[in-house]
Design a protein around this motif. Structure first.
Motif, mmCIF file in Angstrom:
data_model
loop_
_atom_site.group_PDB
_atom_site.id
_atom_site.type_symbol
_atom_site.label_atom_id
_atom_site.label_comp_id
_atom_site.label_asym_id
_atom_site.label_seq_id
_atom_site.Cartn_x
_atom_site.Cartn_y
_atom_site.Cartn_z
ATOM 1 N N ASP A 1 6.720 6.261 12.038
ATOM 2 C CA ASP A 1 6.467 4.914 11.529
ATOM 3 C C ASP A 1 7.775 4.203 11.168
ATOM 4 O OD1 ASP A 1 3.948 5.920 11.660
ATOM 5 O OD2 ASP A 1 3.471 5.667 9.539
ATOM 6 N N ASN B 1 -2.438 14.374 10.850
ATOM 7 C CA ASN B 1 -2.071 12.976 11.068
ATOM 8 C C ASN B 1 -0.644 12.725 10.612
ATOM 9 O OD1 ASN B 1 -1.965 10.244 11.438
ATOM 10 N ND2 ASN B 1 -3.693 9.762 10.090
ATOM 11 N N VAL C 1 5.943 10.432 9.215
ATOM 12 C CA VAL C 1 5.254 10.239 7.936
ATOM 13 C C VAL C 1 3.929 11.008 7.981
ATOM 14 C CG1 VAL C 1 4.195 8.552 6.374
ATOM 15 C CG2 VAL C 1 6.305 7.962 7.609
ATOM 16 N N HIS D 1 0.300 11.320 6.908
ATOM 17 C CA HIS D 1 -0.775 10.448 6.428
ATOM 18 C C HIS D 1 -1.992 11.223 5.944
ATOM 19 C CE1 HIS D 1 1.354 7.003 8.024
ATOM 20 N NE2 HIS D 1 1.454 7.606 9.177
ATOM 21 N N VAL E 1 10.115 2.834 8.477
ATOM 22 C CA VAL E 1 10.354 3.059 7.045
ATOM 23 C C VAL E 1 11.656 2.339 6.674
ATOM 24 C CG1 VAL E 1 9.219 5.325 7.104
ATOM 25 C CG2 VAL E 1 11.704 5.189 7.395
ATOM 26 N N LEU F 1 0.438 12.149 0.262
ATOM 27 C CA LEU F 1 0.138 11.284 1.398
ATOM 28 C C LEU F 1 1.251 10.249 1.531
ATOM 29 C CD1 LEU F 1 -3.702 10.662 0.979
ATOM 30 C CD2 LEU F 1 -2.551 12.342 2.420
ATOM 31 N N GLU F 2 1.562 9.891 2.746
ATOM 32 C CA GLU F 2 2.614 8.904 3.091
ATOM 33 C C GLU F 2 4.016 9.425 2.795
ATOM 34 O OE1 GLU F 2 1.126 6.707 4.856
ATOM 35 O OE2 GLU F 2 -0.799 7.379 4.065
ATOM 36 N N SER F 3 4.172 10.748 2.588
ATOM 37 C CA SER F 3 5.521 11.276 2.361
ATOM 38 C C SER F 3 6.191 11.578 3.694
ATOM 39 C CB SER F 3 5.476 12.537 1.493
ATOM 40 O OG SER F 3 4.725 13.548 2.141
ATOM 41 N N ARG F 4 7.513 11.617 3.663
ATOM 42 C CA ARG F 4 8.296 11.968 4.850
ATOM 43 C C ARG F 4 8.305 13.485 5.004
ATOM 44 N NH1 ARG F 4 13.078 8.379 5.430
ATOM 45 N NH2 ARG F 4 13.774 9.990 6.873
#
Ligand SMILES: [Zn+2]
Length: 343
Positions: free
Chosen positions: A15, A11, A5, A7, A17, A53-56
């Motif tokens: 994680d 980063n 992921v 972030h 999911v 942000l937070e995309s795979r």
């Protein structure tokens, strides 16, 4: 399940999911057996792409089908499959013409469907997208097969787009995984002389030679132009394969082909603009673009299974998915050519 992921810049972590679920009858779920980090993932890693942000993330993976939608006909649970870096429906005019990367209903892993750096991936239009093997491959062949998802197909696309004919003098700009695979592609099409321009890393220079390069140089810019002039009797190369995509690399590449020569580009362009007036004066043809990887997997597959080519040598590091942040760090610092990610 675990998946990589994004972030924010620098980063990316593995994680927990949600497990993927089939949403349409043309889909399957693939259990990833091997994935990879691509040079183009680094644009996202460095915060230079539009990734949310937070995309795979991740678009290179091979694996086994574990669940199947009820419209999928020629695939079964248990099939071992290779996935091109973009899915496609196989039915639109672009797909039928062999330009699956321009599919009207296609999409990218990580943007339009699950990212490939994860334990499982939902695959839309599975019947058209996936290429299945007759039987599970030997473990030693997996890295080679994994390159067909992107870098080997893309290297072949560079060579094919440039319409290399036997005997051509070919300059490859870039010593990353795509540049390395472009050397293999040029060799397959019968290039007479292959000259690579890259960095100073001895491992990259050695690999380019192993793949068929005759000469390897670390020169850039005007020094590269002068070197090619010197090597070609003041004329220039028949063919240039641009495998980086940066503005400076592209500008240099344009100076390397002789009048009437051909340049193919396959690196994701960043900030590149081309002066058509310059091309007008030299009659250099510019071709290439986003590789329709689906078109190249089937013709390259027998060469990989027979051991005629070993593009999997580009994987100089192997790390588990849990260490994905380390995989990105090593790729970003150019400490490795390419990382193979195991579940
Ligand atoms: Zn299509």
């Amino acid at each position: 399940m675990k998946a990589a992921v994004f972030h924010g810049p620098f980063n990316i972590t593995a994680d927990n999911v949600d497990d993927p679920k089939i949403k349409a009858p043309h889909e399957v779920i693939v259990k990833v057996l091997a994935g990879a980090v691509c040079g183009s993932d680094l644009w996202t890693y460095r915060g230079e792409s539009a990734a949310a942000l937070e995309s795979r993330i991740g678009h290179e993976f091979v694996g086994e089908i574990v669940e199947i939608g009820n419209e999928v006909e020629n695939l079964s649970v248990g099939d071992w499959v290779i996935t091109p870096f973009r899915y496609s429906d196989g039915e639109c005019a672009a797909c039928k013409a062999g330009w699956q990367s321009s599919c009207a209903h296609g999409g990218f892993w990580g943007w339009d469907s699950d990212g490939g750096q994860g334990e499982y991936v939902r695959v839309p239009y599975a019947q058209a997208t996936l290429v299945k093997l007759d039987e599970p491959p030997a473990a030693a062949a997996v890295p080679d097969l994994l390159t067909l998802t992107d870098v080997m197909s893309t290297g072949m696309h560079a060579a094919s787009s440039a319409k290399i004919v036997p005997g051509d003098t070919v300059v490859v700009v870039g010593d990353g995984a795509v540049g390395q695979c472009a050397v293999i592609g040029a060799k397959l099409l019968g290039a007479g002389r292959i000259i690579v321009f890259g960095g100073k890393h001895p491992d990259r220079q050695a690999l380019a030679k192993q793949f068929g390069a005759d000469e390897v140089y670390s020169a850039r810019g005007e020094e590269a132009t002068a070197t090619v002039q010197e090597l070609t009797g003041g004329f220039g190369a028949d063919v240039v394969l641009e495998c980086v995509g940066s503005a400076t690399s592209f500008a240099t590449a344009l100076t390397l082909a002789h009048p009437g020569g051909r340049l193919a580009y396959v690196g994701l362009p960043h900030g590149v603009s081309v002066d058509i007036a310059k091309l007008f004066r030299t009659n250099v043809t510019v071709a290439g673009g986003l590789c329709p990887a689906r078109r190249y997997i089937e013709p390259l597959l027998p060469k990989v299974l027979a051991g005629d080519i070993h593009p999997g040598e580009v994987f100089t590091t192997r790390l588990p998915l849990a260490d994905i942040s380390e995989a990105y760090r090593q790729m970003d610092k150019r400490e490795t050519i390419k990382v193979l990610v195991t579940p």
